[in-house]
Design a protein around this motif. Structure first.
Motif, PDB file in Angstrom:
ATOM      1  N   TRP A  98     -18.135  20.099 -18.311  1.00 23.49           N
ATOM      2  CA  TRP A  98     -17.368  20.965 -17.972  1.00 23.49           C
ATOM      3  C   TRP A  98     -17.342  21.273 -16.487  1.00 23.49           C
ATOM      4  N   ALA A  99     -18.183  20.618 -15.563  1.00 24.73           N
ATOM      5  CA  ALA A  99     -18.250  20.783 -14.315  1.00 24.73           C
ATOM      6  C   ALA A  99     -17.258  19.871 -13.524  1.00 24.73           C
ATOM      7  N   ASP A 100     -16.815  20.503 -12.575  1.00 25.33           N
ATOM      8  CA  ASP A 100     -16.081  19.693 -11.339  1.00 25.33           C
ATOM      9  C   ASP A 100     -17.104  19.435 -10.269  1.00 25.33           C
ATOM     10  N   GLY A 108     -37.035  26.692 -11.611  1.00 23.32           N
ATOM     11  CA  GLY A 108     -38.246  25.904 -11.969  1.00 23.32           C
ATOM     12  C   GLY A 108     -38.170  24.768 -12.845  1.00 23.32           C
ATOM     13  N   PHE A 109     -39.099  24.472 -13.869  1.00 26.03           N
ATOM     14  CA  PHE A 109     -38.731  23.414 -14.509  1.00 26.03           C
ATOM     15  C   PHE A 109     -37.422  22.978 -14.929  1.00 26.03           C
ATOM     16  N   GLY A 110     -36.766  24.087 -15.664  1.00 25.49           N
ATOM     17  CA  GLY A 110     -35.645  23.881 -16.308  1.00 25.49           C
ATOM     18  C   GLY A 110     -34.515  23.410 -15.176  1.00 25.49           C
ATOM     19  N   THR A 111     -34.559  24.177 -14.224  1.00 24.58           N
ATOM     20  CA  THR A 111     -33.463  23.799 -13.031  1.00 24.58           C
ATOM     21  C   THR A 111     -33.674  22.367 -12.445  1.00 24.58           C
ATOM     22  N   LEU A 112     -35.241  21.868 -12.542  1.00 23.92           N
ATOM     23  CA  LEU A 112     -35.474  20.659 -12.054  1.00 23.92           C
ATOM     24  C   LEU A 112     -34.949  19.681 -13.179  1.00 23.92           C
ATOM     25  N   ASP A 113     -35.129  20.040 -14.223  1.00 25.96           N
ATOM     26  CA  ASP A 113     -34.691  18.983 -15.413  1.00 25.96           C
ATOM     27  C   ASP A 113     -33.349  18.786 -15.276  1.00 25.96           C
ATOM     28  N   GLU A 114     -32.574  19.999 -15.032  1.00 24.18           N
ATOM     29  CA  GLU A 114     -31.044  19.782 -14.951  1.00 24.18           C
ATOM     30  C   GLU A 114     -30.501  19.088 -13.743  1.00 24.18           C
ATOM     31  N   LEU A 115     -31.123  19.193 -12.721  1.00 20.83           N
ATOM     32  CA  LEU A 115     -30.954  18.663 -11.468  1.00 20.83           C
ATOM     33  C   LEU A 115     -31.338  17.012 -11.620  1.00 20.83           C
ATOM     34  N   MET A 116     -32.540  16.654 -12.000  1.00 20.00           N
ATOM     35  CA  MET A 116     -32.989  15.249 -12.213  1.00 20.00           C
ATOM     36  C   MET A 116     -31.609  14.562 -12.944  1.00 20.00           C
ATOM     37  N   GLU A 117     -31.278  15.204 -14.111  1.00 20.35           N
ATOM     38  CA  GLU A 117     -30.485  14.650 -14.988  1.00 20.35           C
ATOM     39  C   GLU A 117     -29.165  14.186 -14.435  1.00 20.35           C
ATOM     40  N   ILE A 118     -28.399  15.286 -13.549  1.00 24.00           N
ATOM     41  CA  ILE A 118     -27.401  14.912 -13.086  1.00 24.00           C
ATOM     42  C   ILE A 118     -27.328  13.927 -11.805  1.00 24.00           C
ATOM     43  N   LEU A 119     -28.388  13.948 -11.060  1.00 29.70           N
ATOM     44  CA  LEU A 119     -28.785  12.882 -10.097  1.00 29.70           C
ATOM     45  C   LEU A 119     -28.904  11.558 -10.720  1.00 29.70           C
ATOM     46  N   THR A 120     -29.711  11.633 -11.744  1.00 27.28           N
ATOM     47  CA  THR A 120     -29.995  10.113 -12.548  1.00 27.28           C
ATOM     48  C   THR A 120     -28.625   9.620 -13.009  1.00 27.28           C
ATOM     49  N   TRP A 121     -27.812  10.413 -13.697  1.00 22.12           N
ATOM     50  CA  TRP A 121     -26.426  10.118 -14.033  1.00 22.12           C
ATOM     51  C   TRP A 121     -25.457   9.510 -12.961  1.00 22.12           C
ATOM     52  N   LYS A 122     -25.654  10.308 -11.783  1.00 18.92           N
ATOM     53  CA  LYS A 122     -24.549   9.924 -10.646  1.00 18.92           C
ATOM     54  C   LYS A 122     -25.167   8.343 -10.323  1.00 18.92           C
ATOM     55  N   HIS A 123     -26.520   8.229 -10.123  1.00 22.43           N
ATOM     56  CA  HIS A 123     -27.179   7.094  -9.876  1.00 22.43           C
ATOM     57  C   HIS A 123     -26.678   5.699 -10.687  1.00 22.43           C
ATOM     58  N   GLY A 125     -24.146   5.928 -12.340  1.00 22.91           N
ATOM     59  CA  GLY A 125     -22.244   5.597 -12.417  1.00 22.91           C
ATOM     60  C   GLY A 125     -21.818   6.510 -13.446  1.00 22.91           C
ATOM     61  N   HIS A 126     -22.682   7.359 -14.286  1.00 23.07           N
ATOM     62  CA  HIS A 126     -22.053   7.853 -15.388  1.00 23.07           C
ATOM     63  C   HIS A 126     -20.986   9.391 -14.722  1.00 23.07           C
ATOM     64  N   HIS A 127     -21.297   9.566 -13.638  1.00 24.91           N
ATOM     65  CA  HIS A 127     -20.150  10.594 -13.120  1.00 24.91           C
ATOM     66  C   HIS A 127     -20.161  10.492 -11.410  1.00 24.91           C
ATOM     67  N   ASP A 128     -19.234  11.102 -11.005  1.00 27.29           N
ATOM     68  CA  ASP A 128     -19.224  10.957  -9.358  1.00 27.29           C
ATOM     69  C   ASP A 128     -18.981  12.348  -9.047  1.00 27.29           C
ATOM     70  N   LYS A 129     -19.503  13.286  -9.495  1.00 23.73           N
ATOM     71  CA  LYS A 129     -19.006  14.709  -9.064  1.00 23.73           C
ATOM     72  C   LYS A 129     -20.255  15.294  -8.040  1.00 23.73           C
ATOM     73  N   PRO A 130     -19.714  16.007  -7.068  1.00 26.69           N
ATOM     74  CA  PRO A 130     -20.428  16.503  -6.007  1.00 26.69           C
ATOM     75  C   PRO A 130     -21.501  17.311  -6.668  1.00 26.69           C
ATOM     76  N   ILE A 131     -22.856  17.083  -6.087  1.00 27.54           N
ATOM     77  CA  ILE A 131     -23.976  17.759  -6.333  1.00 27.54           C
ATOM     78  C   ILE A 131     -24.449  18.501  -5.076  1.00 27.54           C
ATOM     79  N   ILE A 132     -24.527  19.878  -5.096  1.00 30.14           N
ATOM     80  CA  ILE A 132     -24.712  20.737  -3.876  1.00 30.14           C
ATOM     81  C   ILE A 132     -26.177  21.434  -4.062  1.00 30.14           C
TER      82      ILE A 132
END
Ligand code: AMP
Length: 183
Positions: A98-100, A108-123, A125-132
């Motif tokens: 649902w994110a653009d 903490g850990f929950g946030t880190l987990d979520e950040l790492m997941e979207i970074l990995t997925w960008k790496h 090529g599963h998405h190309d959405k801005p990560i700020i």
């Protein structure tokens, strides 16, 4: 066009006050721009503060919470839509789809987990959405230093810095979103 932003951030009520101030400013700014908030559906910590600020500004908030957390009474029932799902995986799938764009506040850990997941997925090529990254008080600096270490050890390819943007304040995040929306 960024019309919906997923925010990942702390569920702790004991985080420093300056982080709460940034969460409020981000939420108000999203509401002003008519940009919807998508988040983990809690009323606690920076999560709750961000959601409250969007609601107070007359904006739209969609929360996605797994049933076991709802049962722990951390769900926010004062938001536009609360979606209760069965698993963390289901929740993360909706939070990402649902994110653009993604905005990451301190957490903490929950946030880190979520950040790492979207970074990995960008790496991957599963998405190309801005990560700020909202780097209030230099919160993310040590993690960014650790990324340099990983890259120095050749375990991530050069150029990884392009996966994310770093902003010092909610105001800077909102200006960046405005610029991205003018493209
Ligand atoms: P943390 O950084 O460990 O506080 O975890 C916060 C992140 O994980 C949020 O972005 C949520 O998506 C999820 N999360 C962790 N704990 C909770 C909670 N008590 N209520 C709602 N979401 C949570």
């Amino acid at each position: 066009m960024i019309s919906s932003v997923t925010v990942y951030c702390s569920s702790s009520g004991k985080a420093p006050g300056s982080y709460f101030d940034e969460a409020s400013a981000l939420g108000s700014g999203l509401a002003e721009r008519n940009i919807g908030l998508v988040y983990g559906g809690g009323h606690v910590g920076l999560m709750g503060r961000t959601a409250d600020a969007v609601m107070q500004g007359g904006g739209s908030v969609r929360g996605i919470i797994p049933r076991f957390l709802e049962e722990k009474e951390v769900a926010h029932y004062g938001i536009t839509e609360l979606h209760v799902v069965e698993t963390m995986h289901e929740r993360k799938m909706l939070l990402t789809s649902w994110a653009d764009a993604f905005v990451i506040l301190p957490g903490g850990f929950g946030t880190l987990d979520e950040l790492m997941e979207i970074l990995t997925w960008k790496h991957l090529g599963h998405h190309d959405k801005p990560i700020i990254l909202l780097n209030v008080g230099g919160f993310w600096n040590q993690l960014l230093g650790f990324f340099e270490r990983i890259a120095g050890d050749h375990m991530v390819k050069p150029g990884y810095e392009a996966y994310y943007e770093i902003c010092d304040s909610a105001e800077a995040v909102l200006s960046l979103i405005d610029r991205l929306n003018q493209r």
